[in-house]
Design an enzyme around this catalytic site. Sequence first.
Site, PDB file in Angstrom:
ATOM      1  N   ARG A   1      -9.480   1.070   8.523  1.00 52.55           N
ATOM      2  CA  ARG A   1      -9.019  -0.284   8.830  1.00 52.55           C
ATOM      3  C   ARG A   1     -10.070  -1.082   9.579  1.00 52.55           C
ATOM      4  NH1 ARG A   1      -3.102   0.688   8.868  1.00 52.55           N
ATOM      5  NH2 ARG A   1      -2.047  -1.314   8.815  1.00 52.55           N
TER       6      ARG A   1
ATOM      7  N   LYS B   1       0.833  -1.214   0.000  1.00 57.29           N
ATOM      8  CA  LYS B   1       0.000   0.000   0.000  1.00 57.29           C
ATOM      9  C   LYS B   1       0.862   1.258   0.000  1.00 57.29           C
ATOM     10  CE  LYS B   1      -2.008  -1.091   3.913  1.00 57.29           C
ATOM     11  NZ  LYS B   1      -1.308  -2.371   4.185  1.00 57.29           N
TER      12      LYS B   1
ATOM     13  N   ARG C   1      11.438  -5.817   4.692  1.00 58.94           N
ATOM     14  CA  ARG C   1      11.134  -4.377   4.532  1.00 58.94           C
ATOM     15  C   ARG C   1      12.138  -3.538   5.319  1.00 58.94           C
ATOM     16  NH1 ARG C   1       5.220  -1.862   5.358  1.00 58.94           N
ATOM     17  NH2 ARG C   1       5.251  -2.962   7.345  1.00 58.94           N
TER      18      ARG C   1
ATOM     19  N   ARG D   1      11.337  -2.016  11.058  1.00 56.43           N
ATOM     20  CA  ARG D   1      10.370  -1.536  12.048  1.00 56.43           C
ATOM     21  C   ARG D   1      10.184  -2.581  13.146  1.00 56.43           C
ATOM     22  NH1 ARG D   1       5.301   0.312   8.484  1.00 56.43           N
ATOM     23  NH2 ARG D   1       4.237  -0.835  10.123  1.00 56.43           N
TER      24      ARG D   1
ATOM     25  N   ARG E   1      -0.643  -9.158  13.437  1.00 60.75           N
ATOM     26  CA  ARG E   1      -1.216  -8.126  12.559  1.00 60.75           C
ATOM     27  C   ARG E   1      -2.025  -8.749  11.426  1.00 60.75           C
ATOM     28  NH1 ARG E   1       3.950  -4.932  11.080  1.00 60.75           N
ATOM     29  NH2 ARG E   1       2.572  -3.603   9.861  1.00 60.75           N
TER      30      ARG E   1
HETATM   31  P1  ADP Z   1       1.441  -1.457   7.330  1.00 67.11           P
HETATM   32  O1  ADP Z   1       2.223  -0.535   6.424  1.00 67.11           O
HETATM   33  O2  ADP Z   1       2.197  -2.669   7.634  1.00 67.11           O
HETATM   34  O3  ADP Z   1       0.091  -1.768   6.784  1.00 67.11           O
HETATM   35  P2  ADP Z   1       0.904   0.843   8.989  1.00 67.11           P
HETATM   36  O4  ADP Z   1       2.116   1.648   8.945  1.00 67.11           O
HETATM   37  O5  ADP Z   1      -0.232   1.246   8.112  1.00 67.11           O
HETATM   38  O6  ADP Z   1       1.279  -0.687   8.704  1.00 67.11           O
HETATM   39  O7  ADP Z   1       0.364   0.741  10.476  1.00 67.11           O
HETATM   40  C1  ADP Z   1       1.202   0.372  11.543  1.00 67.11           C
HETATM   41  C2  ADP Z   1       0.364   0.238  12.800  1.00 67.11           C
HETATM   42  O8  ADP Z   1      -0.245   1.504  13.119  1.00 67.11           O
HETATM   43  C3  ADP Z   1      -0.799  -0.737  12.711  1.00 67.11           C
HETATM   44  O9  ADP Z   1      -0.412  -2.072  12.982  1.00 67.11           O
HETATM   45  C4  ADP Z   1      -1.739  -0.182  13.784  1.00 67.11           C
HETATM   46  O10 ADP Z   1      -1.305  -0.528  15.087  1.00 67.11           O
HETATM   47  C5  ADP Z   1      -1.546   1.319  13.641  1.00 67.11           C
HETATM   48  N1  ADP Z   1      -2.523   1.916  12.697  1.00 67.11           N
HETATM   49  C6  ADP Z   1      -2.252   2.510  11.506  1.00 67.11           C
HETATM   50  N2  ADP Z   1      -3.385   2.938  10.913  1.00 67.11           N
HETATM   51  C7  ADP Z   1      -4.400   2.593  11.742  1.00 67.11           C
HETATM   52  C8  ADP Z   1      -5.818   2.741  11.696  1.00 67.11           C
HETATM   53  N3  ADP Z   1      -6.437   3.318  10.645  1.00 67.11           N
HETATM   54  N4  ADP Z   1      -6.539   2.256  12.739  1.00 67.11           N
HETATM   55  C9  ADP Z   1      -5.953   1.682  13.787  1.00 67.11           C
HETATM   56  N5  ADP Z   1      -4.638   1.495  13.897  1.00 67.11           N
HETATM   57  C10 ADP Z   1      -3.850   1.954  12.886  1.00 67.11           C
HETATM   58  P1  ADP Z   2       2.186  -1.866   3.175  1.00 71.19           P
HETATM   59  O1  ADP Z   2       2.175  -0.354   3.171  1.00 71.19           O
HETATM   60  O2  ADP Z   2       0.967  -2.443   2.531  1.00 71.19           O
HETATM   61  O3  ADP Z   2       2.433  -2.434   4.533  1.00 71.19           O
HETATM   62  P2  ADP Z   2       4.773  -1.635   1.798  1.00 71.19           P
HETATM   63  O4  ADP Z   2       4.492  -0.738   0.639  1.00 71.19           O
HETATM   64  O5  ADP Z   2       5.475  -1.048   2.956  1.00 71.19           O
HETATM   65  O6  ADP Z   2       3.386  -2.348   2.274  1.00 71.19           O
HETATM   66  O7  ADP Z   2       5.557  -2.912   1.255  1.00 71.19           O
HETATM   67  C1  ADP Z   2       5.985  -3.961   2.138  1.00 71.19           C
HETATM   68  C2  ADP Z   2       7.345  -4.483   1.683  1.00 71.19           C
HETATM   69  O8  ADP Z   2       7.186  -5.198   0.447  1.00 71.19           O
HETATM   70  C3  ADP Z   2       8.371  -3.394   1.403  1.00 71.19           C
HETATM   71  O9  ADP Z   2       9.639  -3.881   1.756  1.00 71.19           O
HETATM   72  C4  ADP Z   2       8.279  -3.169  -0.122  1.00 71.19           C
HETATM   73  O10 ADP Z   2       9.525  -2.734  -0.669  1.00 71.19           O
HETATM   74  C5  ADP Z   2       7.927  -4.571  -0.612  1.00 71.19           C
HETATM   75  N1  ADP Z   2       7.017  -4.555  -1.781  1.00 71.19           N
HETATM   76  C6  ADP Z   2       6.005  -3.685  -2.060  1.00 71.19           C
HETATM   77  N2  ADP Z   2       5.382  -4.028  -3.211  1.00 71.19           N
HETATM   78  C7  ADP Z   2       5.996  -5.156  -3.671  1.00 71.19           C
HETATM   79  C8  ADP Z   2       5.809  -6.002  -4.825  1.00 71.19           C
HETATM   80  N3  ADP Z   2       4.839  -5.755  -5.731  1.00 71.19           N
HETATM   81  N4  ADP Z   2       6.636  -7.062  -4.952  1.00 71.19           N
HETATM   82  C9  ADP Z   2       7.609  -7.329  -4.034  1.00 71.19           C
HETATM   83  N5  ADP Z   2       7.837  -6.572  -2.930  1.00 71.19           N
HETATM   84  C10 ADP Z   2       7.050  -5.494  -2.750  1.00 71.19           C
END
Ligand code: ADP
Ligand code: ADP
Length: 213
Positions: free
Chosen positions: A88, A13, A127, A160, A171
Amino acid sequence: MKIIMLGAPGAGKGTQAKQIAQAYDIPHISTGDIFRANIKEGTELGKKAQEYMDKGLLVPDELVCDLVVDRIHKDDCEKGYILDGFPRTIPQANALDEALAKDGEKIEFAIDIEVPDENIINRMSGRRSCKDCGAIFHVQYNPPKKENCCDVCGGELILRDDDKAETVKKRLDVYHEQTAPLIAHYKEAGSLHEIDGTQDIKVVFEEIKSILG
Ligand code: ADP
Ligand code: ADP
Ligand code: ZN
């Protein structure tokens, strides 16, 4: 252009949202980034959020919804925005729908990036995030030019805390229980677009662009 990104943690995302924001010149609003900035600054919100984030749990809706509704009413959101990591939960989606409906608006595109659970642990353990600017890399799939050094700003790349395998499993459970129901919510609203997130980062981005037009 009002866009939300759906998908499991690690689906891609953030990676895609950053590129969309640049291509369409709209702000990228990541609730995860907002919480991490608050943690770094030691704010009250950051302290509360961290308790949940460390455990792999969602931060309670009441700490998230008003924050996002305020943010999307700022001037830079006039042309639209991309929400990454919000909503979410169903109550968050309802709060967003209601806030938009007051102005006769709605979310136009809900982009769901689909990646099977078995790929997620690998995505997360590889990541690396820039400690200074939040740029996202992957040791294998999107490596920085110089090891542990951000291509964008030269900052240090870190794993992270919540990307360790144990927290990732929690998660993922939370995702399936609380966030996956949003797919049906946006399907019903007619704004859902599903994308195969196991494809190359560039291919995923091309597909998103063809949806957004
Ligand atoms: P990821 O990139 O792996 O999807 P995020 O950076 O979006 O993770 O979120 C990291 C953490 O921040 C989540 O596991 C949650 O604890 C919190 N968080 C982020 N966005 C929300 C939301 N919209 N509602 C509740 N918790 C959130
Ligand atoms: P999210 O915001 O949904 O948690 P991220 O954009 O942070 O996801 O991506 C999670 C990890 O996967 C990062 O290390 C990123 O570089 C890698 N990644 C993202 N998109 C792809 C893809 N299409 N194929 C392989 N790795 C990816
Ligand atoms: Zn950086």
